[in-house]
Write a protein that holds these residues in place. Structure first.
Motif, PDB file in Angstrom:
ATOM      1  N   LYS A   1      17.684  56.536  19.685  1.00  0.00           N
ATOM      2  CA  LYS A   1      18.394  55.846  20.768  1.00  0.00           C
ATOM      3  C   LYS A   1      17.410  55.364  21.837  1.00  0.00           C
ATOM      4  O   LYS A   1      17.636  54.329  22.473  1.00  0.00           O
ATOM      5  CB  LYS A   1      19.447  56.759  21.380  1.00  0.00           C
ATOM      6  CG  LYS A   1      20.664  56.951  20.478  1.00  0.00           C
ATOM      7  CD  LYS A   1      21.708  57.845  21.123  1.00  0.00           C
ATOM      8  CE  LYS A   1      22.950  57.958  20.239  1.00  0.00           C
ATOM      9  NZ  LYS A   1      23.979  58.860  20.846  1.00  0.00           N
TER      10      LYS A   1
ATOM     11  N   ARG B   1      24.917  54.726  12.897  1.00  0.00           N
ATOM     12  CA  ARG B   1      25.897  54.441  13.935  1.00  0.00           C
ATOM     13  C   ARG B   1      25.256  53.908  15.222  1.00  0.00           C
ATOM     14  O   ARG B   1      25.958  53.492  16.140  1.00  0.00           O
ATOM     15  CB  ARG B   1      26.696  55.706  14.268  1.00  0.00           C
ATOM     16  CG  ARG B   1      27.532  56.243  13.104  1.00  0.00           C
ATOM     17  CD  ARG B   1      28.450  57.363  13.585  1.00  0.00           C
ATOM     18  NE  ARG B   1      29.334  57.815  12.522  1.00  0.00           N
ATOM     19  CZ  ARG B   1      29.145  58.920  11.809  1.00  0.00           C
ATOM     20  NH1 ARG B   1      28.092  59.684  12.071  1.00  0.00           N
ATOM     21  NH2 ARG B   1      29.993  59.272  10.862  1.00  0.00           N
TER      22      ARG B   1
ATOM     23  N   GLU C   1      23.818  51.649  17.875  1.00  0.00           N
ATOM     24  CA  GLU C   1      23.819  50.235  18.238  1.00  0.00           C
ATOM     25  C   GLU C   1      22.454  49.876  18.829  1.00  0.00           C
ATOM     26  O   GLU C   1      21.835  50.680  19.521  1.00  0.00           O
ATOM     27  CB  GLU C   1      24.915  49.948  19.259  1.00  0.00           C
ATOM     28  CG  GLU C   1      26.327  50.237  18.769  1.00  0.00           C
ATOM     29  CD  GLU C   1      26.770  49.284  17.662  1.00  0.00           C
ATOM     30  OE1 GLU C   1      26.205  48.175  17.572  1.00  0.00           O
ATOM     31  OE2 GLU C   1      27.685  49.653  16.905  1.00  0.00           O
ATOM     32  N   GLY C   2      21.996  48.657  18.566  1.00  0.00           N
ATOM     33  CA  GLY C   2      20.756  48.199  19.178  1.00  0.00           C
ATOM     34  C   GLY C   2      19.567  48.171  18.233  1.00  0.00           C
ATOM     35  O   GLY C   2      18.532  47.595  18.560  1.00  0.00           O
TER      36      GLY C   2
ATOM     37  N   GLU D   1      18.636  46.896  14.446  1.00  0.00           N
ATOM     38  CA  GLU D   1      19.209  46.085  13.364  1.00  0.00           C
ATOM     39  C   GLU D   1      18.983  46.695  11.993  1.00  0.00           C
ATOM     40  O   GLU D   1      19.847  46.608  11.117  1.00  0.00           O
ATOM     41  CB  GLU D   1      18.606  44.675  13.400  1.00  0.00           C
ATOM     42  CG  GLU D   1      19.026  43.859  14.600  1.00  0.00           C
ATOM     43  CD  GLU D   1      18.486  42.443  14.557  1.00  0.00           C
ATOM     44  OE1 GLU D   1      17.909  42.058  13.511  1.00  0.00           O
ATOM     45  OE2 GLU D   1      18.627  41.721  15.555  1.00  0.00           O
TER      46      GLU D   1
ATOM     47  N   LYS E   1      25.544  49.786   7.103  1.00  0.00           N
ATOM     48  CA  LYS E   1      25.464  48.659   8.026  1.00  0.00           C
ATOM     49  C   LYS E   1      24.017  48.314   8.350  1.00  0.00           C
ATOM     50  O   LYS E   1      23.677  47.151   8.551  1.00  0.00           O
ATOM     51  CB  LYS E   1      26.193  48.998   9.334  1.00  0.00           C
ATOM     52  CG  LYS E   1      27.677  49.189   9.210  1.00  0.00           C
ATOM     53  CD  LYS E   1      28.307  49.454  10.570  1.00  0.00           C
ATOM     54  CE  LYS E   1      27.880  50.808  11.132  1.00  0.00           C
ATOM     55  NZ  LYS E   1      28.549  51.104  12.422  1.00  0.00           N
ATOM     56  N   ARG E   2      23.149  49.336   8.400  1.00  0.00           N
ATOM     57  CA  ARG E   2      21.803  49.117   8.920  1.00  0.00           C
ATOM     58  C   ARG E   2      20.674  49.528   7.975  1.00  0.00           C
ATOM     59  O   ARG E   2      19.548  49.078   8.149  1.00  0.00           O
ATOM     60  CB  ARG E   2      21.647  49.850  10.255  1.00  0.00           C
ATOM     61  CG  ARG E   2      22.536  49.282  11.350  1.00  0.00           C
ATOM     62  CD  ARG E   2      22.341  49.986  12.684  1.00  0.00           C
ATOM     63  NE  ARG E   2      23.082  49.286  13.723  1.00  0.00           N
ATOM     64  CZ  ARG E   2      24.356  49.489  14.005  1.00  0.00           C
ATOM     65  NH1 ARG E   2      25.031  50.395  13.315  1.00  0.00           N
ATOM     66  NH2 ARG E   2      24.967  48.806  14.961  1.00  0.00           N
TER      67      ARG E   2
ATOM     68  N   GLU F   1      26.493  37.128  11.341  1.00  0.00           N
ATOM     69  CA  GLU F   1      27.423  38.108  10.797  1.00  0.00           C
ATOM     70  C   GLU F   1      28.164  37.612   9.547  1.00  0.00           C
ATOM     71  O   GLU F   1      28.812  38.396   8.872  1.00  0.00           O
ATOM     72  CB  GLU F   1      28.435  38.560  11.873  1.00  0.00           C
ATOM     73  CG  GLU F   1      29.236  37.412  12.481  1.00  0.00           C
ATOM     74  CD  GLU F   1      28.594  36.911  13.767  1.00  0.00           C
ATOM     75  OE1 GLU F   1      27.380  37.028  13.890  1.00  0.00           O
ATOM     76  OE2 GLU F   1      29.333  36.394  14.635  1.00  0.00           O
TER      77      GLU F   1
END
Length: 442
Positions: A182, A219, A221-222, A224, A248-249, A436
């Motif tokens: 993070k 999970r 965010e920030g 990619e 997702k990443r 997206e």
């Protein structure tokens, strides 16, 4: 607080780069400004590797180079070579301090007096006392960061000195590791590479595991992209593969050590899998992610590798749908079990086998790249410029290029792979659809 300049040189793996960056950050807090190596720093920190004999020799060369830039510089040598052979390093002219695995993160304690020492200070405890995990990540490259998630190794492969240099496997908790990620998410970093000695062993001895970690990282965010560095085939479970395929990443790229295609040699090496298991891992990946990039580590010239056993390795690698190889020539390392084994392979034969597999690697990479022709992807562009061009990588690790544009540095772009040039880099077209709307090819 000290005030001065510091420069760094890192040998070896991604984990070393992450740790050098952590040490650089701690020196910066003490007032040492980071400058280029060739600018003549007050302090030089050389982070060493000891995977091969060449890495040891390189350390001597770097010390000499540092002193050529500033003969009065304070030279600190840390890392795996410093843990394994501190006395050998202490004999290198100009080295002021040698710090083993326990002490390297306390380097600022040794920088109070930067005058050249008549005798080298050596601080090197037995590796069995190294139990602390120091988290960290690399910064400086705006595009990519190496996040240290694990250190040490509980495996004792016959050829490897890493457990002797870094100690037993250890890591922070999932919560603590996610917190470090993070912190990275607050920077400009777009891609994070998970690194360690044996990252698949994350959580050993606890109720957490590597799958738990990557689920939580996914999970955040920030950031990619997350990319998994080398992971042992016996620890790369179907659940991990399935998670990456639907993530997702986490990008479709694995680096999976094989070391040998001979089950006989894998047993001698003390590897914890056989070729059938390895085949099944590759098959599972390709079933779920047909365009996944797969890198492989392999060792040639291990004791007992006859022509027949080497051919098994060659044939297996030729057969498997992999993307590239990292080929290592076996070198004798003190205090390993392999050094006492019969069936020593002549050095010239080792070199010949390395050449054969390196040629195979080039063919595999070319074939993988050609299979991606006309594919749509997302490329993340880096800051380096060469002859008016800039470069980037797709999620599945295909290198691309386009005319340099400073506005594209550290930016993700929708692209189409159009033409593979003679250097093995893709020319591209930019695609106008929104980011997206593009589905990663996994």
């Amino acid at each position: 607080m000290n005030y001065g300049t510091a420069a760094y040189y890192t040998l070896g793996c991604k984990l070393n780069f992450s740790e050098t960056s952590t040490i650089s950050q701690s020196l910066a807090k003490e007032g040492f400004a980071k400058i280029p190596f060739e600018d003549g720093a007050d302090v030089y920190v050389i982070n060493t590797c000891s995977v091969t004999e060449q890495a040891n020799k390189k350390c001597r060369s770097i010390v000499r180079k540092a002193l050529s830039y500033n003969p009065d510089a304070f030279i600190a040598v840390i890392g795996c070579y410093a843990q394994l052979k501190p006395k050998e390093i202490a004999e290198i002219e100009g080295v002021d301090v040698v710090l083993g695995a326990n002490e390297k993160f306390n380097i600022t304690d040794y920088l109070g007096d930067l005058s050249k020492h008549e005798e080298t200070t050596v601080k090197n405890e037995e590796i069995k006392h190294t139990k602390e995990f120091v988290p960290g990540y690399s910064i400086g490259d705006r595009t990519r960061s190496f996040l240290k998630v694990q250190d040490g190794c509980n495996y004792f492969c016959a050829f490897c000195t890493i457990p002797l240099a870094r100690g037993r496997g250890r890591n922070a908790s999932v919560t603590e590791t996610v917190q470090k990620a993070k912190e990275l998410a607050k920077t400009n970093v777009k891609e994070v590479v998970l690194t360690g000695v044996n990252i698949g062993d994350f959580g050993y001895g606890t109720d957490e595991n590597f799958l738990d970690l990557i689920k939580e990282l996914d999970r955040i965010e920030g950031i990619e992209r997350f990319r998994i560095s080398s992971i042992e085939p016996n620890l790369l479970s179907d659940e991990i593969i399935e998670f990456v395929a639907n993530s997702k990443r986490f990008v479709p790229h694995f680096h999976i050590p094989l070391q040998s295609g001979s089950d006989k040699l894998l047993e001698k090496m003390r590897r914890r899998y056989d070729t059938d298991l390895y085949r099944s891992r590759i098959a599972k990946i390709k079933q779920l992610m047909p365009d996944c990039c797969i890198g492989v580590d392999v060792i040639v010239g291990f004791p007992g590798e006859t022509d027949e056993e080497f051919q098994k390795t060659y044939d297996l690698l030729h057969e498997l749908p992999i993307s590239y190889l990292h080929v290592f020539t076996y070198s004798e390392r003190p205090n390993t079990t392999a050094i006492r084994m019969d069936g020593v392979v002549p050095v010239h034969v080792r070199k010949e086998r390395n050449k054969k597999l390196s040629i195979l690697s080039s063919k595999k990479k070319r074939a993988f790249y050609e299979s991606q022709n006309q594919q749509r992807e997302i490329a993340l562009f880096e800051s380096s410029e060469s002859e008016g061009m800039m470069y980037g990588f797709t999620s599945n690790y295909v290198k691309v290029k386009t005319p340099f544009n400073p506005l594209m540095i550290n930016e993700s772009s929708n692209i189409k792979l159009t033409e593979l040039d003679r250097d093995g880099v893709y020319k591209i077209e930019f695609v106008e659809e929104k980011l997206e709307t593009i589905t990663l090819t996994n």
